[in-house]
Write a protein that holds these residues in place. Structure first.
Motif, PDB file in Angstrom:
ATOM      1  N   PHE A  64      15.786 -27.835   3.115  1.00 37.46           N
ATOM      2  CA  PHE A  64      16.333 -26.946   2.359  1.00 37.46           C
ATOM      3  C   PHE A  64      17.455 -26.231   3.585  1.00 37.46           C
ATOM      4  O   PHE A  64      16.532 -26.373   5.392  1.00 37.46           O
ATOM      5  N   TYR A  65      18.404 -26.272   4.276  1.00 34.41           N
ATOM      6  CA  TYR A  65      19.262 -25.882   5.416  1.00 34.41           C
ATOM      7  C   TYR A  65      19.489 -24.639   5.181  1.00 34.41           C
ATOM      8  O   TYR A  65      20.516 -24.255   4.634  1.00 34.41           O
ATOM      9  N   TYR A  66      19.048 -24.181   6.157  1.00 33.87           N
ATOM     10  CA  TYR A  66      19.390 -22.890   6.398  1.00 33.87           C
ATOM     11  C   TYR A  66      21.064 -22.055   6.796  1.00 33.87           C
ATOM     12  O   TYR A  66      21.794 -23.220   7.344  1.00 33.87           O
ATOM     13  N   LEU A  76      10.984 -27.952   3.381  1.00 30.96           N
ATOM     14  CA  LEU A  76      11.111 -27.815   4.782  1.00 30.96           C
ATOM     15  C   LEU A  76      12.875 -27.094   5.097  1.00 30.96           C
ATOM     16  O   LEU A  76      13.466 -27.300   4.597  1.00 30.96           O
ATOM     17  N   GLY A  77      12.582 -25.958   5.420  1.00 31.17           N
ATOM     18  CA  GLY A  77      13.927 -24.992   6.121  1.00 31.17           C
ATOM     19  C   GLY A  77      14.161 -25.408   7.180  1.00 31.17           C
ATOM     20  O   GLY A  77      12.784 -25.869   8.289  1.00 31.17           O
ATOM     21  N   LEU A 135      25.372 -28.646  11.748  1.00 33.16           N
ATOM     22  CA  LEU A 135      26.780 -27.742  11.750  1.00 33.16           C
ATOM     23  C   LEU A 135      26.500 -25.942  11.949  1.00 33.16           C
ATOM     24  O   LEU A 135      27.097 -25.561  12.266  1.00 33.16           O
ATOM     25  N   THR A 136      25.601 -26.256  11.103  1.00 34.01           N
ATOM     26  CA  THR A 136      24.921 -24.616  11.991  1.00 34.01           C
ATOM     27  C   THR A 136      24.513 -24.264  12.767  1.00 34.01           C
ATOM     28  O   THR A 136      24.876 -22.999  12.997  1.00 34.01           O
ATOM     29  N   ARG A 137      23.668 -25.470  13.776  1.00 31.91           N
ATOM     30  CA  ARG A 137      23.889 -24.801  15.483  1.00 31.91           C
ATOM     31  C   ARG A 137      25.110 -24.666  16.148  1.00 31.91           C
ATOM     32  O   ARG A 137      25.067 -23.576  16.752  1.00 31.91           O
ATOM     33  N   SER A 148      19.264 -15.534   6.677  1.00 26.61           N
ATOM     34  CA  SER A 148      20.916 -14.283   7.387  1.00 26.61           C
ATOM     35  C   SER A 148      21.257 -15.130   8.108  1.00 26.61           C
ATOM     36  O   SER A 148      22.648 -14.626   8.725  1.00 26.61           O
ATOM     37  N   LEU A 149      19.985 -15.115   9.333  1.00 29.52           N
ATOM     38  CA  LEU A 149      20.424 -15.313  10.644  1.00 29.52           C
ATOM     39  C   LEU A 149      22.177 -15.980  11.415  1.00 29.52           C
ATOM     40  O   LEU A 149      22.382 -16.459  11.645  1.00 29.52           O
TER      41      LEU A 149
END
Length: 526
Positions: A8-10, A29-30, A35-37, A111-112
Motif C-alpha cells: 500500500f503506497y501511503y 506492507l505500507g 513521488l510521495t517522498r 494523512s501526512l
C-alpha cells in the motif's frame, strides 16, 4: 516478519477500513513511493522557508491555541515542537487496544504523506518503523474532546519519537528508553511544525470508527443468519422477505437483508412443513427483520462512506498549500465522523434490541413443537430462562450508551476552541455497544439452535443445516441445566472469529448459491 507481497503506497493509494486493518495485521506492507517522498520534501522545505522569512504562521513560529499571537524565535521553533508533545500528553484512563493505537499510526502516515503538512521524511520513516516492528505506543483512552484534533491521545502516540512514553514491544510494556537500548534507535529531532502536524488530526476518532465499522459488519452478517435460524426454529413465514414487497420500499439495507434471509431459507423442509398453517403473520421481531436489520445496514454504510473520505484526507492544521499560501482552518474538527458514529451506535444497539426480543419470543413456548424455556423437563430445570436476563441487561446497557456524544460541546483552550465534537467519546462508546452486541448475538445463536433442534428430522436450507451441525460440535443440545456461561463464551468466540459467516461463504461458493444482492459490494468491508 512473514514475507509480504501486497503493498500500500501511503499518500497515493485509496485507504479503506479493511485495508487499514490488513496493514495493522501485517497482511499488507505500507510504504512510501519516490513521488510521495518528493512531495513530503517539498512541503517541509516550504516550512523551512517560512521560518527563515520570519513571517508569523500559526504553529510554526507562534504559540498554540490562545497563545497563537505569541511569536516564537527562529532558534526556538524546534524546541516548540518537542514541548507540544510533552505538554499535550495529558491522557488518563486505561490504555486503548494495541491494534487501535497501531491503526492510529497508519492513518496518521496516510494523512501526512499527502504532502500538505510540512512533516519530514525522517519522522515518517520512524513511524513506519514502529508500525512494521510492532513497537506500539501506549495511549490512554481518555482526554480528547475531538477537536483541534485528538490532541492528548496523539501526543502520547508520538512521545516515543522523542524518547519519551512507553511502548508495547515483543509482548511487554517497556519505556521508550529501554526500546532505544534494545534497538539502538535515537530520538528524532523534530523540525518546525512537525509536533503540531503529529498531534493535530482525527486519527483517534477514525481508528475507533474503523474498529466499529469492522466489528459491526461482522455482527450484521451474523444477525441475518441467526435471525434466519430463529425463523426456522419458531416456524416463521418467508413471505416478509419477498423482493416484491421490498421493491415497493427500496431501501438498500432492507433489500439486501431480505434477499440474504430468503436465500438462507431456500429449499427448507421446515418452511414447507407449515406452508398451509393458519397463522396470518409473525411478531415484529421476525417479520420486520429486513426493516430493522436493514436500517442498521444503512447506518453502517453511511459511516463507512464518510470514514473513507476521512481516511484519505488531510486533517492537521495549518495546511501548507504552497510557498504563497498556508491556511489555518478547521479540518481537524471531528464533527463529520462524530455524528455518524452516534448514528451507528444507535444502529448497533437496535440490532441487539431486536435480537433480545427474538430470544424472549423463543422462550415463550408459543411456537408449535417448541417447549417453554426451550427445554422439555422444566421445573427442576430453568432451561434458557436466565440467558435472556443477560441479553436484557446488555440491551439496556447499550440503550444508556446511545446518548449522542456529538450533542455536547465544552469550550476549551480559553475559548479559542469553543466548539468541539466529542467524537472521541462517541467512538469509544460505539465500540462498547458493538462488543455488547457480539454477546447478545451469541446468546441468540444458542437459543435459535435449541429451537431449531425441535424441528428435527426436518431439514433447513443447506447453509443453516451446516451451521447448526458445526455449532453442535462446539455446544451440545441442552436436555437439562448446566453452566450456560460456558456455552455463551463459546458462542461469543464463534461470533468474533466469524465461524458462522465462513461456513455460509464456503457453502455458497461450493454449491454456487448466492447470498449476494445488487447492493452486496456496497455492504462489503474491503
Amino acid at each position: 516478519m512473514p514475507e509480504k507481497t501486497h503493498y500500500f503506497y501511503y499518500g497515493e493509494d485509496y485507504l479503506t477500513a479493511g485495508i487499514a486493518i490488513k496493514i495493522a495485521q501485517g497482511k499488507i506492507l505500507g510504504t512510501l513511493s519516490e513521488l510521495t517522498r518528493e512531495k513530503i520534501k517539498k512541503s517541509q522545505q516550504v516550512v523551512e522557508n517560512i521560518v527563515e522569512k520570519g513571517e508569523p504562521v500559526y504553529g510554526i513560529n507562534t504559540g498554540f491555541g490562545p497563545l497563537c499571537t505569541t511569536k516564537i524565535s527562529k532558534e526556538e521553533t524546534e524546541i516548540l515542537q518537542s514541548n507540544i508533545l510533552q505538554s499535550h500528553s495529558v491522557g488518563v484512563g486505561d490504555p486503548i487496544d494495541t491494534e487501535i493505537a497501531k491503526i492510529m499510526m497508519i492513518l496518521k502516515v496516510q494523512s501526512l504523506s499527502k504532502g500538505y503538512s510540512g512533516i519530514s521524511e525522517q519522522t515518517l520513516e520512524r513511524i513506519l518503523w514502529h508500525i512494521e516492528n510492532d513497537a506500539i505506543p501506549i495511549v490512554p483512552s481518555q482526554g480528547s474532546v475531538g477537536a483541534s484534533g485528538d490532541l492528548a491521545p496523539l501526543s502520547h502516540l508520538f512521545l516515543p519519537l522523542i524518547g519519551l512514553g512507553k511502548v508495547e514491544y515483543q509482548g511487554k510494556v517497556i519505556s521508550t528508553s529501554e526500546l532505544f537500548t534494545i534497538t539502538s534507535l535515537q530520538a528524532v529531532n523534530l523540525k518546525p511544525k512537525e509536533g503540531l502536524a503529529l498531534i493535530n488530526g482525527t486519527q483517534f476518532i477514525a481508528a475507533h470508527a474503523i474498529q466499529v465499522v469492522s466489528k459491526l459488519h461482522n455482527c450484521l452478517s451474523h444477525a441475518d443468519i441467526i435471525g434466519a435460524m430463529m425463523i426456522e426454529g419458531l416456524q416463521g413465514s418467508i413471505k416478509p422477505f419477498y423482493k416484491e414487497l421490498h421493491n415497493l420500499r427500496p431501501y438498500k439495507g432492507n433489500i439486501h437483508v431480505a434477499s440474504r434471509v430468503k436465500s438462507l431459507l431456500k429449499g427448507s423442509e421446515i418452511m414447507e412443513d407449515h406452508i398451509d398453517c393458519d397463522r396470518v403473520q409473525d411478531p415484529y421481531s421476525l417479520r420486520c427483520i429486513p426493516q430493522v436489520h436493514g436500517a442498521s445496514r444503512n447506518a453502517w454504510l453511511h459511516l463507512k462512506e464518510l470514514l473513507e473520505v476521512e481516511l484519505n484526507s488531510v486533517t492537521d492544521n495549518p495546511i501548507i498549500i504552497d510557498e504563497e499560501l498556508t491556511i489555518s482552518g478547521g479540518s481537524f474538527h471531528g464533527q463529520p465522523l462524530a455524528m455518524a458514529i452516534d448514528y451507528v451506535c444507535l444502529a448497533a444497539s437496535e440490532i441487539g434490541n431486536i435480537s433480545d426480543r427474538r430470544i424472549y419470543l423463543a422462550l415463550e413456548g408459543n411456537a408449535p413443537g417448541v417447549p417453554k424455556l426451550l427445554m422439555e423437563d422444566t421445573g427442576i430445570n430453568s432451561g434458557y430462562m436466565i440467558l435472556q436476563y443477560t441479553t436484557a441487561a446488555l440491551a439496556s446497557e447499550n440503550k444508556g450508551l446511545c446518548f449522542p456524544s456529538s450533542a455536547d460541546s465544552i469550550p476549551t483552550s480559553l475559548g479559542q476552541e469553543d466548539h468541539v465534537s466529542m467524537g472521541s467519546i462517541g467512538g469509544r462508546k460505539a465500540l462498547k455497544v458493538v462488543e455488547n452486541l457480539e454477546k447478545i448475538l451469541a446468546i441468540e445463536l444458542l437459543t435459535a439452535a435449541q429451537a431449531f433442534e425441535y424441528r428435527r428430522p426436518l431439514k433447513s436450507g443447506i447453509i443453516l443445516d451446516e451451521i447448526h451441525k458445526k455449532l453442535r460440535t462446539i455446544v451440545p443440545f441442552a436436555e437439562k441445566d448446566r453452566v450456560f456461561a460456558d456455552d455463551i463464551e463459546k458462542g461469543i468466540k464463534m461470533i468474533k472469529q466469524g465461524v458462522i459467516t465462513d461456513i455460509a461463504y464456503q457453502i455458497s461458493q461450493q454449491q454456487q448459491l448466492s447470498l449476494d444482492t445488487k447492493f452486496s459490494e456496497e455492504f462489503e468491508l474491503f
